[in-house]
Design a protein around this motif. Structure first.
Motif, PDB file in Angstrom:
ATOM      1  N   ARG A  95       0.777  -1.004  -0.208  1.00 22.53           N
ATOM      2  CA  ARG A  95      -0.361   0.584   0.011  1.00 22.53           C
ATOM      3  C   ARG A  95       1.180   1.378   0.186  1.00 22.53           C
ATOM      4  O   ARG A  95       0.382   1.738  -0.982  1.00 22.53           O
ATOM      5  CB  ARG A  95      -0.655   0.024   1.062  1.00 22.53           C
ATOM      6  CG  ARG A  95      -2.324  -0.810   1.192  1.00 22.53           C
ATOM      7  CD  ARG A  95      -3.328  -1.568   2.164  1.00 22.53           C
ATOM      8  NE  ARG A  95      -3.663   0.041   2.561  1.00 22.53           N
ATOM      9  CZ  ARG A  95      -4.542   0.185   3.411  1.00 22.53           C
ATOM     10  NH1 ARG A  95      -4.718  -0.819   3.848  1.00 22.53           N
ATOM     11  NH2 ARG A  95      -5.236   1.390   3.614  1.00 22.53           N
ATOM     12  N   LYS A 120       0.958   4.576  -2.938  1.00 21.25           N
ATOM     13  CA  LYS A 120       1.318   5.417  -2.772  1.00 21.25           C
ATOM     14  C   LYS A 120       2.606   6.432  -3.331  1.00 21.25           C
ATOM     15  O   LYS A 120       1.815   7.359  -3.697  1.00 21.25           O
ATOM     16  CB  LYS A 120       1.493   5.811  -1.096  1.00 21.25           C
ATOM     17  CG  LYS A 120      -0.235   5.825  -0.805  1.00 21.25           C
ATOM     18  CD  LYS A 120       0.081   5.629   1.079  1.00 21.25           C
ATOM     19  CE  LYS A 120      -0.962   5.578   1.443  1.00 21.25           C
ATOM     20  NZ  LYS A 120      -1.017   5.558   3.350  1.00 21.25           N
ATOM     21  N   GLU A 178      -8.344   1.102  -1.620  1.00 20.65           N
ATOM     22  CA  GLU A 178      -7.642   1.575  -1.924  1.00 20.65           C
ATOM     23  C   GLU A 178      -8.304   2.576  -2.034  1.00 20.65           C
ATOM     24  O   GLU A 178      -7.235   4.380  -2.778  1.00 20.65           O
ATOM     25  CB  GLU A 178      -7.733   1.461  -3.241  1.00 20.65           C
ATOM     26  CG  GLU A 178      -7.243  -0.403  -3.969  1.00 20.65           C
ATOM     27  CD  GLU A 178      -7.260  -1.263  -4.722  1.00 20.65           C
ATOM     28  OE1 GLU A 178      -7.567  -2.584  -5.043  1.00 20.65           O
ATOM     29  OE2 GLU A 178      -8.688  -0.489  -5.584  1.00 20.65           O
ATOM     30  N   ASP A 205      -5.851   5.083   0.241  1.00 21.84           N
ATOM     31  CA  ASP A 205      -4.956   4.899   0.404  1.00 21.84           C
ATOM     32  C   ASP A 205      -5.089   6.596  -0.738  1.00 21.84           C
ATOM     33  O   ASP A 205      -3.587   7.318  -1.051  1.00 21.84           O
ATOM     34  CB  ASP A 205      -4.036   4.254  -0.399  1.00 21.84           C
ATOM     35  CG  ASP A 205      -4.043   2.199   0.537  1.00 21.84           C
ATOM     36  OD1 ASP A 205      -4.026   3.108   1.563  1.00 21.84           O
ATOM     37  OD2 ASP A 205      -4.089   1.251   0.242  1.00 21.84           O
ATOM     38  N   ASP A 244      -4.961   9.859   1.447  1.00 21.82           N
ATOM     39  CA  ASP A 244      -3.801  10.110   2.206  1.00 21.82           C
ATOM     40  C   ASP A 244      -2.672  10.650   1.222  1.00 21.82           C
ATOM     41  O   ASP A 244      -2.017  11.580   1.281  1.00 21.82           O
ATOM     42  CB  ASP A 244      -3.367   8.665   2.859  1.00 21.82           C
ATOM     43  CG  ASP A 244      -4.229   8.160   3.562  1.00 21.82           C
ATOM     44  OD1 ASP A 244      -5.712   9.005   4.110  1.00 21.82           O
ATOM     45  OD2 ASP A 244      -4.446   6.971   4.216  1.00 21.82           O
TER      46      ASP A 244
END
Length: 449
Positions: free
Chosen positions: A7, A11, A293, A296, A299
């Motif tokens: 993950r 990103k 997802e 993420d 973020d």
């Protein structure tokens, strides 16, 4: 831990793609990782939504594949990492035991996993259970991002189980505003299209359940449940509603009204990525993202949902559609619709639900053996229903509470009484609720099982 690392890697690649330094970042990552480059390249390309073999020009080939994205039926990728140390139970590894379709083959000499694509339905259960992450699912956001950057109208269709996933104080209007900030034209609730299927299955119940020995299986929500019926219990297909899922209904209805737009489903599991690619229904949904997802993405782009001013829309989904995200929700919605539309049949409406693979198998076997008292059977492959999906963010218990509260907050209790629903149905050629009785009128809501 590896899931967390993947993950973080996603990103990192997403930010590089936004900053137009993608190829340089890919080369940097590949070079600094002390891993088998061929296996790691499979992970990197899957995270980017494509399949590219490792080679001298891997970063360039990867960028080209994203830019020229073509969907394939394959969602789950095995990275050929060594699994020699996996614990075996009854002669099978963890992933083999998790697979309800016996699609994972292990070569005991090389200890490399292979996926039998003839048996695999891309349910993603192997992705969830393998702590070594030898299986990964494709993340389709980078190809989608290219579409979002064009003039194409892209609609986000969010699953009923989304409520509460991003924090108890984050509203559905804030999620809508956040999605619009990254390029979506708008967001719709799939609960509204679940309402349409509630009406359809209530009409089917009235048609097919005439006596106490009759029964029907709902096929509304879960592709794992439908996959089990088709693959392992196909003698029950004749009792199964041919309804498409609310996800597919959302895509079909939206594209009937706006043919040029793209529809992106956002939900709690990998299996929906595969469902969107099934041959007879693949034109409905263009991309699928999971809740994790999407988190993420938010973020990585530094989008703080709790700080966003919400964008409200007219309330249009009913209580019944909103609770589809938890086990028992479909049954309650259809029962209420039967009570409202066919009150003389309500005495025959006895439902039974199963969540999780073991419960689903047991209920299907009982139905096959004639050892069932229920007239309406509802199954979901994840424990607790969609709120227990592998790509949810909060525990299933919290998810159920959030879904129930959101359902109870709806001012529309019965989907058949929804004025906005009737307007939408007229847009696809269904003038009256009675039209759900006629096959030529409801083709948009059906598929061939």
């Amino acid at each position: 831990m590896r899931d967390k690392n993947y993950r973080l890697l996603f990103k990192e690649l997403l930010i590089a793609y936004y900053e137009d330094v993608f190829e340089e970042k890919v080369e940097e990552i590949i070079e600094k990782k002390d891993v088998d480059k061929e296996s790691f390249a499979k992970v990197v390309s899957a995270i980017c939504g494509v399949e590219v073999e490792y080679g001298e020009n891997f970063s360039r080939d990867l960028k080209t594949a994203i830019d020229n994205y073509k969907t394939t039926n394959r969602v789950v990728i095995n990275t050929y990492s060594c699994i020699k140390n996996c614990v075996e139970i009854d002669g099978k590894t963890v992933c083999q035991n998790a697979c309800p379709f016996d699609a994972i083959i292990i070569d005991k000499k090389t200890w490399l996993p292979e996926i039998n694509m003839d048996s695999c339905v891309n349910c993603g259960l192997c992705v969830d259970v393998c702590d070594k992450k030898n299986f990964v699912d494709k993340v389709e956001f980078l190809p989608l991002l290219n579409t979002l950057r064009t003039n194409t109208k892209v609609i986000a269709a969010v699953a009923p189980s989304i409520i509460g996933q991003f924090g108890e104080n984050v509203s559905i209007g804030q999620i809508r505003a956040a999605l619009k900030s990254i390029g979506f034209a708008d967001m719709v609730e799939v609960a509204f299209f679940a309402d349409m299927l509630t009406i359809k299955e209530a009409v089917e119940f009235n048609k097919y359940i005439q006596k106490e020995d009759d029964f029907m299986l709902s096929s509304c929500c879960c592709p794992i449940w439908v996959g089990m019926i088709k693959g392992k219990y196909n003698e029950l297909i004749k009792y199964t509603s041919p309804s498409i899922s609310p996800m597919i209904a959302a895509g079909r209805v939206i594209k009937t009204i706006e043919p040029e737009c793209k529809v992106v489903f956002i939900g709690p599991c990998v299996a929906k990525k595969a469902e969107a690619k099934i041959e007879d229904i693949k034109d409905a949904i263009d991309f699928v993202l999971t809740f994790t997802e999407l988190k993420d993405i938010f973020d990585a782009l530094d989008i703080k949902l709790e700080d966003i001013h919400e964008e409200l829309s007219t309330q249009y989904s009913s209580k019944g559609g909103r609770i589809y995200g938890r086990i028992g929700g479909v049954s309650l919605a259809v029962e209420d619709a039967v009570q409202n539309m066919f009150p003389e049949k309500i005495k025959l409406f006895i439902s039974e639900q199963a969540s999780g693979i073991p419960e689903c198998k047991a209920m299907l076997k009982n139905a096959l053996d004639g050892n069932i008292e229920a007239r309406f059977l509802e199954g979901m492959g994840c424990d607790g229903g969609c709120v227990g999906g592998p790509k949810t963010i909060i525990p299933k218990e919290e998810g159920k509470i959030a879904v129930d509260e959101y359902g109870n907050a709806s001012k529309i209790n019965i989907s058949a009484e929804n004025k906005i629903m009737k307007e939408f149905l007229q847009g696809i050629g269904i003038e009256y609720i009675d039209d759900f009785k006629y096959e030529e009128k409801i083709k948009i809501f059906e598929r061939k099982l």
